[in-house]
Enzyme design. Structure first.
Site, PDB file in Angstrom:
ATOM      1  N   LYS A  67       0.872  -1.175   0.000  1.00 48.93           N
ATOM      2  CA  LYS A  67       0.000   0.000   0.000  1.00 48.93           C
ATOM      3  C   LYS A  67       0.914   1.231   0.000  1.00 48.93           C
ATOM      4  CE  LYS A  67      -2.666   3.456   1.457  1.00 48.93           C
ATOM      5  NZ  LYS A  67      -2.128   4.808   1.715  1.00 48.93           N
ATOM      6  N   CYS A  90      13.818  10.998   6.393  1.00 51.27           N
ATOM      7  CA  CYS A  90      13.944  10.619   7.798  1.00 51.27           C
ATOM      8  C   CYS A  90      15.381  10.751   8.278  1.00 51.27           C
ATOM      9  CB  CYS A  90      13.441   9.203   8.008  1.00 51.27           C
ATOM     10  SG  CYS A  90      14.262   7.966   6.973  1.00 51.27           S
ATOM     11  N   GLU A 105       9.602   1.877  10.804  1.00 52.89           N
ATOM     12  CA  GLU A 105      10.564   2.950  10.572  1.00 52.89           C
ATOM     13  C   GLU A 105       9.784   4.243  10.701  1.00 52.89           C
ATOM     14  OE1 GLU A 105      12.285   5.753   9.817  1.00 52.89           O
ATOM     15  OE2 GLU A 105      12.398   5.419   7.652  1.00 52.89           O
ATOM     16  N   GLU A 132       9.852  16.588  14.649  1.00 51.49           N
ATOM     17  CA  GLU A 132      10.334  16.344  13.295  1.00 51.49           C
ATOM     18  C   GLU A 132       9.766  17.403  12.352  1.00 51.49           C
ATOM     19  OE1 GLU A 132      11.195  12.480  10.506  1.00 51.49           O
ATOM     20  OE2 GLU A 132       9.300  12.530  11.590  1.00 51.49           O
TER      21      GLU A 132
END
Length: 536
Positions: A182, A289, A255, A387
């Protein structure tokens, strides 16, 4: 992705057929706002059917054997190399990054990941003998078998829409699994092109399937009868995924992003380190990331470092990724741009200096934000805690190596980090003290391109690893197979207990583990006859 609270018995509420039919997602060029294509979302029933097809097709794929699966990957690698430019341009159109970055950070990474699987899969899957030194078990011959899980679900993000799902998929396929992918709803076209390449290379269509859809489609995959899930996404969603998976002990790899620190020591090469910081912060418009999201610089070169970063940032060319002159492309969408913008404004309001950038570039398109350098930040600012995932380089000063390590570890994240110094031994010593899944000395981000190196983090950055041998290990179940060399002999530990047998076993333990030769010899005498003693 929408997921419910952990108390929900189902991942998503049931929708009517009309509601399901109405769900659509659009692929949009982030540089121009152009709609590239609309898709109907895969429904819960369609997800279940796809997983059932994958389960039915997987045994035959596994039975092909490693050599034939490797040959299929070799053909995939050849096809990808031939279509490298077309694939890179599609990635740029759908994700926005400069064409050359699509080549380097997506196509090259996947070509090399295929090379790694081709070179290592057969030896990895070969039975591994297990030698042992337990004298009582010397009639045993054991080995480790690595067997596929079955059906692997992969939920992948938009920021690296080709390399992330492809690397995970190749590892799953070469080890004998079927895969249901997906992709992010923002980058469906790239995922469908991956499927086209794999099927052209010989992967059966039911062994690798792409399910386009929204968060509800992803939730349906998590709730389906998959055997393992590889998820890349936010910390908040990842935690909910982990809770849901735990309810049925579904194995997962997570992750979940990072807030990666860069430590510039007093002896660093400032010219090199500043270039590394600018690229590490602004590559893919900071939407990685592994991006440099926190930069700590020793007070002695602090001003020189900032000046170099500002000068180099001003020279960057921002524009459409298909323009060969562009260094930095757009952000993926308005919502992500607002996050970066809010972090910069919060830092400015709290006393940080915005030295370059810090504003939108509406003349270029709907999602462009100027590469931004922010100095004199602190850990009280959101820009150093949350983040950002945008083209922002926040820089903070430190006084000592110990303070740098404390600051680097003062984060809920632990994906990667970098240390910059002319002293390799010093850099590696500090790297060992940083809590992260990967630490580079005198470079950043590029560890993702090393196929042999594991990728993954600690703390809130996730669980498990992709890439390399550890990434292959995530795709298999471990089975220990043991055969007895003397199948007709009753075992000494079987029934037939008694006082004499107890004394013999005490002697046997002395024979094996007592200190001193004399004690061991006495143990040998006490254990005499243990093999011939009658058993039930």
């Amino acid at each position: 992705m929408f997921l419910p609270t952990p108390s929900c018995s189902r991942l998503i509420p049931m929708a009517t057929d009309l509601q399901i039919a109405a769900r659509k997602v659009a692929s949009t060029n982030p540089s121009t706002g152009e709609t590239l294509r609309e898709f109907e979302c895969a429904s819960e029933a369609e997800v279940q059917a796809a997983v059932a097809r994958a389960r039915a097709a997987q045994p035959k794929w596994s039975e092909l054997g490693a050599r034939r699966r490797v040959a299929t990957l070799h053909e995939f690698q050849n096809l990808l190399h031939k279509k490298k430019s077309d694939i890179a341009r599609l990635i740029t159109r759908e994700a926005g990054k400069p064409y050359v970055e699509a080549l380097l950070t997506e196509v090259l990474v996947v070509l090399d990941a295929a090379r790694f699987c081709i070179e290592n899969a057969y030896s990895f899957l070969r039975d591994e003998p297990v030698p042992h030194r337990n004298l009582a078990m010397k009639t045993k011959a054991g080995r480790i078998l690595r067997e596929p899980y079955g059906v692997i679900g992969v939920i992948s993000p938009w920021n690296y829409p080709f390399s992330i799902p492809a690397v995970e998929t190749l590892a799953a396929l070469v080890t004998g699994n079927a895969v249901v992918l997906k992709p992010s709803e923002f980058t469906s076209l790239v995922a469908l092109e991956l499927a086209s390449l794999l099927q052209a290379a010989g992967v059966p269509k039911n062994v690798f399937q792409v399910l386009v859809g929204d968060g509800a489609t992803g939730a349906a995959i998590i709730n389906s009868e998959i055997d393992k899930l590889i998820f890349t996404g936010s910390v908040a969603t990842g935690k909910r995924v982990a809770q849901i998976a735990a309810a049925r002990l579904l194995p997962i790899v997570l992750e979940l992003g990072g807030k990666d620190p860069m430590l510039v020591l007093d002896d660093a090469d400032i010219e090199t380190a500043s270039s590394g910081a600018v690229w590490g912060a602004f590559a893919n418009a900071g939407q990685a990331c592994l991006s440099v999201e926190r930069c700590y610089v020793h007070r002695s070169p602090y001003d020189r470092f900032i000046k170099a970063c500002v000068t180099k940032t001003k020279r960057l060319r921002v524009g459409n990724g298909l323009d060969a002159e562009s260094d930095v492309g757009p952000m993926i969408h308005e919502r992500q741009l607002r996050i970066a913008e809010s972090h910069v404004e919060d830092a400015r309001a709290r006393g940080a200096r915005v030295l370059v950038g810090g504003s939108r570039l509406p003349g270029l398109g709907p999602n462009f934000y100027a590469p931004t350098v922010v100095a004199d930040v602190t850990h009280e600012m959101r820009i150093m805690r949350e983040e950002t995932f945008g083209p922002v380089l926040p820089i903070m000063q430190f006084e000592s190596d110990d303070e740098a390590i404390r600051l680097a570890n003062d984060s809920e994240y632990g994906l990667a980090a970098s240390v910059w110094t002319r002293d390799k031994a010093r850099g590696e010593a500090l790297a060992r003290r940083i809590t992260a899944g990967s630490v580079m000395v005198n470079d950043a981000v590029s560890c993702f391109g090393i196929s042999e190196a594991p990728h993954g983090g600690v703390k809130s950055s996730g669980l498990g690893r992709t890439h390399g041998r550890l990434g292959l290990e995530e795709m298999v179940r471990i089975k220990y197979l043991d055969s007895d060399r003397l199948p007709g002999m009753k075992k000494v530990w079987w029934y037939g207990y008694g006082e004499s047998f107890s004394r013999q076993m005490e002697g046997f333990l002395d024979l094996m583990f007592a200190r001193g030769l004399g004690a061991r010899m006495r143990g040998a005498l006490r254990s005499a006859g243990i093999v011939t003693k009658g058993k039930l």
